[in-house]
Design an enzyme around this catalytic site. Structure first.
Site, mmCIF file in Angstrom:
data_model
loop_
_atom_site.group_PDB
_atom_site.id
_atom_site.type_symbol
_atom_site.label_atom_id
_atom_site.label_comp_id
_atom_site.label_asym_id
_atom_site.label_seq_id
_atom_site.Cartn_x
_atom_site.Cartn_y
_atom_site.Cartn_z
ATOM 1 N N HIS A 85 -14.996 -10.056 -3.368
ATOM 2 C CA HIS A 85 -13.568 -10.026 -3.030
ATOM 3 C C HIS A 85 -12.836 -11.184 -3.720
ATOM 4 C CE1 HIS A 85 -10.024 -10.546 -0.347
ATOM 5 N NE2 HIS A 85 -10.066 -9.225 -0.345
ATOM 6 N N ALA A 122 -19.979 -8.961 -0.288
ATOM 7 C CA ALA A 122 -18.590 -8.456 -0.343
ATOM 8 C C ALA A 122 -17.582 -9.604 -0.340
ATOM 9 C CB ALA A 122 -18.327 -7.514 0.829
ATOM 10 N N LYS A 173 -20.760 1.884 -3.981
ATOM 11 C CA LYS A 173 -19.751 1.993 -5.043
ATOM 12 C C LYS A 173 -20.375 1.530 -6.361
ATOM 13 C CE LYS A 173 -15.396 1.760 -2.656
ATOM 14 N NZ LYS A 173 -14.045 1.186 -2.641
ATOM 15 N N ARG A 199 -14.528 -5.534 11.710
ATOM 16 C CA ARG A 199 -15.725 -5.622 10.876
ATOM 17 C C ARG A 199 -16.893 -6.032 11.770
ATOM 18 N NH1 ARG A 199 -14.331 -8.807 5.812
ATOM 19 N NH2 ARG A 199 -13.416 -6.822 5.169
ATOM 20 N N LYS A 230 0.829 -1.205 0.000
ATOM 21 C CA LYS A 230 0.000 0.000 0.000
ATOM 22 C C LYS A 230 0.866 1.259 0.000
ATOM 23 C CE LYS A 230 -3.979 2.041 2.276
ATOM 24 N NZ LYS A 230 -5.144 1.746 3.108
ATOM 25 N N GLU A 256 -9.635 1.029 11.547
ATOM 26 C CA GLU A 256 -10.688 1.068 10.514
ATOM 27 C C GLU A 256 -11.859 0.200 10.971
ATOM 28 O OE1 GLU A 256 -10.530 0.629 5.807
ATOM 29 O OE2 GLU A 256 -10.598 -1.334 6.759
HETATM 30 P P1 GTP Z 1 -7.837 0.866 0.915
HETATM 31 O O1 GTP Z 1 -8.615 0.149 -0.146
HETATM 32 O O2 GTP Z 1 -7.841 0.131 2.209
HETATM 33 O O3 GTP Z 1 -6.480 1.217 0.496
HETATM 34 O O4 GTP Z 1 -8.528 2.250 1.250
HETATM 35 P P2 GTP Z 1 -9.558 3.184 0.537
HETATM 36 O O5 GTP Z 1 -9.140 4.545 0.850
HETATM 37 O O6 GTP Z 1 -9.800 2.813 -0.870
HETATM 38 O O7 GTP Z 1 -10.790 2.862 1.461
HETATM 39 P P3 GTP Z 1 -12.225 2.291 1.291
HETATM 40 O O8 GTP Z 1 -12.890 2.787 2.545
HETATM 41 O O9 GTP Z 1 -12.877 2.580 -0.005
HETATM 42 O O10 GTP Z 1 -12.038 0.699 1.387
HETATM 43 C C1 GTP Z 1 -11.439 0.112 2.495
HETATM 44 C C2 GTP Z 1 -11.752 -1.372 2.592
HETATM 45 O O11 GTP Z 1 -13.144 -1.626 2.355
HETATM 46 C C3 GTP Z 1 -11.060 -2.264 1.602
HETATM 47 O O12 GTP Z 1 -9.779 -2.586 2.041
HETATM 48 C C4 GTP Z 1 -11.994 -3.488 1.581
HETATM 49 O O13 GTP Z 1 -11.826 -4.273 2.744
HETATM 50 C C5 GTP Z 1 -13.341 -2.832 1.663
HETATM 51 N N1 GTP Z 1 -13.858 -2.516 0.324
HETATM 52 C C6 GTP Z 1 -13.925 -1.309 -0.272
HETATM 53 N N2 GTP Z 1 -14.461 -1.388 -1.496
HETATM 54 C C7 GTP Z 1 -14.756 -2.693 -1.711
HETATM 55 C C8 GTP Z 1 -15.334 -3.405 -2.811
HETATM 56 O O14 GTP Z 1 -15.673 -2.864 -3.853
HETATM 57 N N3 GTP Z 1 -15.479 -4.759 -2.647
HETATM 58 C C9 GTP Z 1 -15.130 -5.408 -1.510
HETATM 59 N N4 GTP Z 1 -15.316 -6.731 -1.446
HETATM 60 N N5 GTP Z 1 -14.567 -4.755 -0.461
HETATM 61 C C10 GTP Z 1 -14.379 -3.417 -0.552
HETATM 62 MG MG MG Z 2 -7.779 -1.333 3.427
#
Ligand code: GTP
Ligand code: MG
Length: 240
Positions: free
Chosen positions: A196, A192, A153, A118, A94, A180
């Site tokens: 994933h 989800a 999304k 979660r 990351k 988080e």
């Molecule tokens: P990171 O993805 O953690 O780098 O951060 P971000 O700034 O994009 O944050 P966001 O809050 O959008 O997403 C954080 C986390 O939510 C991810 O790491 C996943 O665990 C979950 N998540 C977000 N979008 C999706 C998605 O489209 N599908 C699934 N399955 N999980 C998601």
């Molecule tokens: Mg994340």
């Protein structure tokens, strides 16, 4: 030093250590060897312990809320809670992807999802109630809120995301840690988890991927509809 140079240096030092161990294998006690390894891992273990403690603090807060609600309203809002710590590989990936400076200080400041909780709820209104009750607590600071339930999304993903700061009290004093929090219904979590799997499976042909994405999008709409109808049934039940 570039990351490639650092990796090469660590690898060569590691190799030398192992070779030295081999050369002196009969003289070195195995417990001294493991002690030395574990001492060198101490800073990493310390860091992970801090994040684990922060996640435990948040988890306990949710368990307390669940217990209070079960007494007060005869209803358990929380179905289950899952905790995870981001692996070192994921942290580094990351930071590389986002171009953050590769220092511990930068990691602590920029990677705010090392500790993740979660919270799976039965109903959508439980999600907002649990989030509000957490954020009302005076040791919790809200850093970021993303509401993917009201604003899903484009792929259909729904959940409420919070980044919070929580204090932990250690032998070294008070530390403020980022955690988080993802709050979801059972239906959102079901969706989800499958999405994933598709996202991380590298071997799916492009055409198949498009078909599965469209299917998942349709399922996301059905799951949002299911959540809304279950919520409506619960609301009507409450009125009678
Ligand atoms: P990171 O993805 O953690 O780098 O951060 P971000 O700034 O994009 O944050 P966001 O809050 O959008 O997403 C954080 C986390 O939510 C991810 O790491 C996943 O665990 C979950 N998540 C977000 N979008 C999706 C998605 O489209 N599908 C699934 N399955 N999980 C998601
Ligand atoms: Mg994340």
């Amino acid at each position: 030093m570039s990351s490639e140079e650092t990796k090469a240096l660590v690898a060569s030092t590691f190799r030398e250590t192992i070779l030295a161990f081999h050369d002196n294998a009969s003289a070195i006690s195995i417990s001294d060897f493991f002690d030395a390894v574990s001492e060198n891992l101490l800073p990493v273990r310390n860091m992970y312990a801090d994040y684990q403690c922060a996640a435990m603090e948040i988890e306990t807060k949710f368990r307390v809320l669940d217990t209070r609600f079960s007494v007060e309203y005869d209803h358990n809002p929380i179905e289950s809670i899952k905790m995870r710590l981001k692996s070192p590989e994921s942290i580094i990936r990351k930071m590389e992807e986002r171009g953050y400076p590769m220092t511990m200080e930068s990691m602590v400041e920029n990677v705010r999802d090392i500790a993740g909780i979660r919270v799976i709820c039965s109903f959508v209104d439980d999600i907002y109630r649990m989030a509000d009750c957490l954020l009302e607590q005076d040791d919790i600071t809200l850093v970021q809120r993303k509401d993917y339930i009201r604003n899903p999304k484009p792929n259909g993903y729904r959940s409420l995301h919070l980044i919070v700061q929580v204090p932990i009290f250690t032998e070294a004093g008070k530390k403020l840690m980022f955690v988080e929090v993802q709050l979801r219904t059972i239906a959102m979590d079901f969706w989800a988890s499958l999405e994933h799997k598709l996202r991380y499976k590298k071997t799916v042909p492009e055409e198949e991927k498009q078909y599965l994405s469209a299917e998942l999008e349709a399922c996301a709409r059905m799951s949002a509809d299911l959540d809304a109808r279950m919520q409506a049934i619960k609301n009507r039940l409450h009125q009678t």
